[in-house]
Design a protein around this motif. Structure first.
Motif, PDB file in Angstrom:
ATOM      1  N   VAL A  54       0.843  -1.198   0.000  1.00  0.00           N
ATOM      2  CA  VAL A  54       0.000   0.000   0.000  1.00  0.00           C
ATOM      3  C   VAL A  54       0.879   1.249   0.000  1.00  0.00           C
ATOM      4  O   VAL A  54       0.658   2.179  -0.781  1.00  0.00           O
ATOM      5  N   ASP A  55       1.902   1.256   0.850  1.00  0.00           N
ATOM      6  CA  ASP A  55       2.808   2.409   0.923  1.00  0.00           C
ATOM      7  C   ASP A  55       3.530   2.650  -0.404  1.00  0.00           C
ATOM      8  O   ASP A  55       3.798   3.792  -0.773  1.00  0.00           O
ATOM      9  N   GLU A  56       3.838   1.570  -1.119  1.00  0.00           N
ATOM     10  CA  GLU A  56       4.515   1.680  -2.417  1.00  0.00           C
ATOM     11  C   GLU A  56       3.561   2.084  -3.532  1.00  0.00           C
ATOM     12  O   GLU A  56       3.979   2.325  -4.660  1.00  0.00           O
ATOM     13  N   GLY A  57       2.277   2.134  -3.220  1.00  0.00           N
ATOM     14  CA  GLY A  57       1.296   2.534  -4.223  1.00  0.00           C
ATOM     15  C   GLY A  57       0.785   1.391  -5.083  1.00  0.00           C
ATOM     16  O   GLY A  57       0.070   1.631  -6.064  1.00  0.00           O
ATOM     17  N   GLN A  58       1.137   0.148  -4.739  1.00  0.00           N
ATOM     18  CA  GLN A  58       0.655  -0.992  -5.513  1.00  0.00           C
ATOM     19  C   GLN A  58      -0.855  -1.171  -5.353  1.00  0.00           C
ATOM     20  O   GLN A  58      -1.528  -1.620  -6.270  1.00  0.00           O
ATOM     21  N   PHE A  59      -1.338  -0.839  -4.154  1.00  0.00           N
ATOM     22  CA  PHE A  59      -2.764  -0.933  -3.846  1.00  0.00           C
ATOM     23  C   PHE A  59      -3.172   0.293  -3.049  1.00  0.00           C
ATOM     24  O   PHE A  59      -2.344   0.890  -2.356  1.00  0.00           O
ATOM     25  N   GLY A  60      -4.442   0.633  -3.136  1.00  0.00           N
ATOM     26  CA  GLY A  60      -4.935   1.792  -2.413  1.00  0.00           C
ATOM     27  C   GLY A  60      -5.181   1.522  -0.933  1.00  0.00           C
ATOM     28  O   GLY A  60      -5.213   2.447  -0.130  1.00  0.00           O
ATOM     29  N   SER A  61      -5.337   0.263  -0.584  1.00  0.00           N
ATOM     30  CA  SER A  61      -5.628  -0.102   0.808  1.00  0.00           C
ATOM     31  C   SER A  61      -5.360  -1.591   1.005  1.00  0.00           C
ATOM     32  O   SER A  61      -5.213  -2.343   0.041  1.00  0.00           O
ATOM     33  N   ARG A  62      -5.341  -1.998   2.262  1.00  0.00           N
ATOM     34  CA  ARG A  62      -5.227  -3.420   2.564  1.00  0.00           C
ATOM     35  C   ARG A  62      -6.394  -4.185   1.949  1.00  0.00           C
ATOM     36  O   ARG A  62      -6.217  -5.264   1.384  1.00  0.00           O
ATOM     37  N   SER A  63      -7.575  -3.619   2.064  1.00  0.00           N
ATOM     38  CA  SER A  63      -8.765  -4.285   1.527  1.00  0.00           C
ATOM     39  C   SER A  63      -8.637  -4.520   0.033  1.00  0.00           C
ATOM     40  O   SER A  63      -8.983  -5.593  -0.472  1.00  0.00           O
ATOM     41  N   GLU A  64      -8.129  -3.525  -0.674  1.00  0.00           N
ATOM     42  CA  GLU A  64      -7.958  -3.672  -2.118  1.00  0.00           C
ATOM     43  C   GLU A  64      -6.968  -4.795  -2.420  1.00  0.00           C
ATOM     44  O   GLU A  64      -7.193  -5.612  -3.320  1.00  0.00           O
ATOM     45  N   ALA A  65      -5.887  -4.856  -1.660  1.00  0.00           N
ATOM     46  CA  ALA A  65      -4.895  -5.910  -1.856  1.00  0.00           C
ATOM     47  C   ALA A  65      -5.492  -7.282  -1.564  1.00  0.00           C
ATOM     48  O   ALA A  65      -5.269  -8.248  -2.307  1.00  0.00           O
ATOM     49  N   LEU A  66      -6.275  -7.390  -0.502  1.00  0.00           N
ATOM     50  CA  LEU A  66      -6.894  -8.666  -0.158  1.00  0.00           C
ATOM     51  C   LEU A  66      -7.937  -9.080  -1.192  1.00  0.00           C
ATOM     52  O   LEU A  66      -8.059 -10.264  -1.530  1.00  0.00           O
ATOM     53  N   ARG A  67      -8.694  -8.116  -1.718  1.00  0.00           N
ATOM     54  CA  ARG A  67      -9.660  -8.441  -2.784  1.00  0.00           C
ATOM     55  C   ARG A  67      -8.932  -8.968  -4.014  1.00  0.00           C
ATOM     56  O   ARG A  67      -9.359  -9.944  -4.649  1.00  0.00           O
ATOM     57  N   TYR A  68      -7.818  -8.323  -4.345  1.00  0.00           N
ATOM     58  CA  TYR A  68      -7.015  -8.768  -5.488  1.00  0.00           C
ATOM     59  C   TYR A  68      -6.548 -10.210  -5.267  1.00  0.00           C
ATOM     60  O   TYR A  68      -6.663 -11.055  -6.156  1.00  0.00           O
ATOM     61  N   GLY A  69      -6.043 -10.488  -4.065  1.00  0.00           N
ATOM     62  CA  GLY A  69      -5.584 -11.837  -3.748  1.00  0.00           C
ATOM     63  C   GLY A  69      -6.718 -12.852  -3.813  1.00  0.00           C
ATOM     64  O   GLY A  69      -6.537 -13.965  -4.323  1.00  0.00           O
ATOM     65  N   ALA A  70      -7.878 -12.475  -3.318  1.00  0.00           N
ATOM     66  CA  ALA A  70      -9.031 -13.380  -3.363  1.00  0.00           C
ATOM     67  C   ALA A  70      -9.425 -13.679  -4.808  1.00  0.00           C
ATOM     68  O   ALA A  70      -9.764 -14.819  -5.147  1.00  0.00           O
ATOM     69  N   ARG A  71      -9.366 -12.671  -5.669  1.00  0.00           N
ATOM     70  CA  ARG A  71      -9.681 -12.899  -7.086  1.00  0.00           C
ATOM     71  C   ARG A  71      -8.680 -13.860  -7.707  1.00  0.00           C
ATOM     72  O   ARG A  71      -9.049 -14.750  -8.480  1.00  0.00           O
ATOM     73  N   LEU A  72      -7.390 -13.705  -7.368  1.00  0.00           N
ATOM     74  CA  LEU A  72      -6.376 -14.610  -7.909  1.00  0.00           C
ATOM     75  C   LEU A  72      -6.620 -16.045  -7.465  1.00  0.00           C
ATOM     76  O   LEU A  72      -6.535 -16.977  -8.258  1.00  0.00           O
ATOM     77  N   VAL A  73      -6.931 -16.224  -6.199  1.00  0.00           N
ATOM     78  CA  VAL A  73      -7.164 -17.569  -5.658  1.00  0.00           C
ATOM     79  C   VAL A  73      -8.373 -18.210  -6.321  1.00  0.00           C
ATOM     80  O   VAL A  73      -8.327 -19.381  -6.736  1.00  0.00           O
ATOM     81  N   THR A  74      -9.455 -17.464  -6.445  1.00  0.00           N
ATOM     82  CA  THR A  74     -10.661 -18.044  -7.038  1.00  0.00           C
ATOM     83  C   THR A  74     -10.473 -18.309  -8.531  1.00  0.00           C
ATOM     84  O   THR A  74     -10.954 -19.313  -9.054  1.00  0.00           O
ATOM     85  N   ARG A  75      -9.746 -17.431  -9.216  1.00  0.00           N
ATOM     86  CA  ARG A  75      -9.468 -17.644 -10.645  1.00  0.00           C
ATOM     87  C   ARG A  75      -8.614 -18.895 -10.829  1.00  0.00           C
ATOM     88  O   ARG A  75      -8.862 -19.705 -11.726  1.00  0.00           O
ATOM     89  N   GLU A  76      -7.610 -19.062  -9.986  1.00  0.00           N
ATOM     90  CA  GLU A  76      -6.748 -20.240 -10.070  1.00  0.00           C
ATOM     91  C   GLU A  76      -7.547 -21.515  -9.814  1.00  0.00           C
ATOM     92  O   GLU A  76      -7.384 -22.513 -10.518  1.00  0.00           O
ATOM     93  N   ALA A  77      -8.413 -21.488  -8.822  1.00  0.00           N
ATOM     94  CA  ALA A  77      -9.240 -22.660  -8.516  1.00  0.00           C
ATOM     95  C   ALA A  77     -10.172 -22.979  -9.685  1.00  0.00           C
ATOM     96  O   ALA A  77     -10.362 -24.149 -10.039  1.00  0.00           O
ATOM     97  N   HIS A  78     -10.740 -21.948 -10.293  1.00  0.00           N
ATOM     98  CA  HIS A  78     -11.633 -22.146 -11.440  1.00  0.00           C
ATOM     99  C   HIS A  78     -10.855 -22.772 -12.600  1.00  0.00           C
ATOM    100  O   HIS A  78     -11.333 -23.730 -13.235  1.00  0.00           O
ATOM    101  N   GLN A  79      -9.660 -22.261 -12.883  1.00  0.00           N
ATOM    102  CA  GLN A  79      -8.863 -22.808 -13.977  1.00  0.00           C
ATOM    103  C   GLN A  79      -8.446 -24.242 -13.694  1.00  0.00           C
ATOM    104  O   GLN A  79      -8.437 -25.080 -14.595  1.00  0.00           O
ATOM    105  N   LYS A  80      -8.138 -24.541 -12.441  1.00  0.00           N
ATOM    106  CA  LYS A  80      -7.784 -25.915 -12.080  1.00  0.00           C
ATOM    107  C   LYS A  80      -8.951 -26.848 -12.360  1.00  0.00           C
ATOM    108  O   LYS A  80      -8.774 -27.936 -12.913  1.00  0.00           O
ATOM    109  N   ARG A  81     -10.161 -26.425 -11.978  1.00  0.00           N
ATOM    110  CA  ARG A  81     -11.340 -27.251 -12.250  1.00  0.00           C
ATOM    111  C   ARG A  81     -11.546 -27.448 -13.750  1.00  0.00           C
ATOM    112  O   ARG A  81     -11.892 -28.547 -14.198  1.00  0.00           O
ATOM    113  N   LEU A  82     -11.334 -26.387 -14.535  1.00  0.00           N
ATOM    114  CA  LEU A  82     -11.479 -26.507 -15.988  1.00  0.00           C
ATOM    115  C   LEU A  82     -10.469 -27.490 -16.563  1.00  0.00           C
ATOM    116  O   LEU A  82     -10.809 -28.324 -17.418  1.00  0.00           O
TER     117      LEU A  82
END
Length: 74
Positions: free
Chosen positions: A24-52
């Motif tokens: 967040v301090d480096e400007g990669q994300f606007g907040s912790r929440s934004e970073a965690l949402r990004y991580g959650a999207r990555l995890v769910t996308r990876e799980a979806h691709q694994k199922r496919l």
């Protein structure tokens, strides 16, 4: 993304919190929440691709079995 959001409690190790804060301090994300949402999207996308991939492998295996069976019947 939908504007409907649901708040969930999350406990994470202090070291990971510090890493999130650094991002967040480096400007990669606007907040912790934004970073965690990004991580959650990555995890769910990876799980979806694994199922496919698993489904495609299962379909390919079934196709091979079907072709071999048809060949035996001839």
């Amino acid at each position: 993304m939908s504007t409907d959001r649901r708040s969930i409690p999350v406990s994470i190790p202090e070291g990971l919190v510090e890493e999130l804060d650094d991002l967040v301090d480096e400007g990669q994300f606007g907040s912790r929440s934004e970073a965690l949402r990004y991580g959650a999207r990555l995890v769910t996308r990876e799980a979806h691709q694994k199922r496919l991939h698993e489904r495609a492998a299962d379909d390919a295996e079934q196709d091979i079995e079907d072709r071999l069976e048809r060949k035996r019947v001839r």
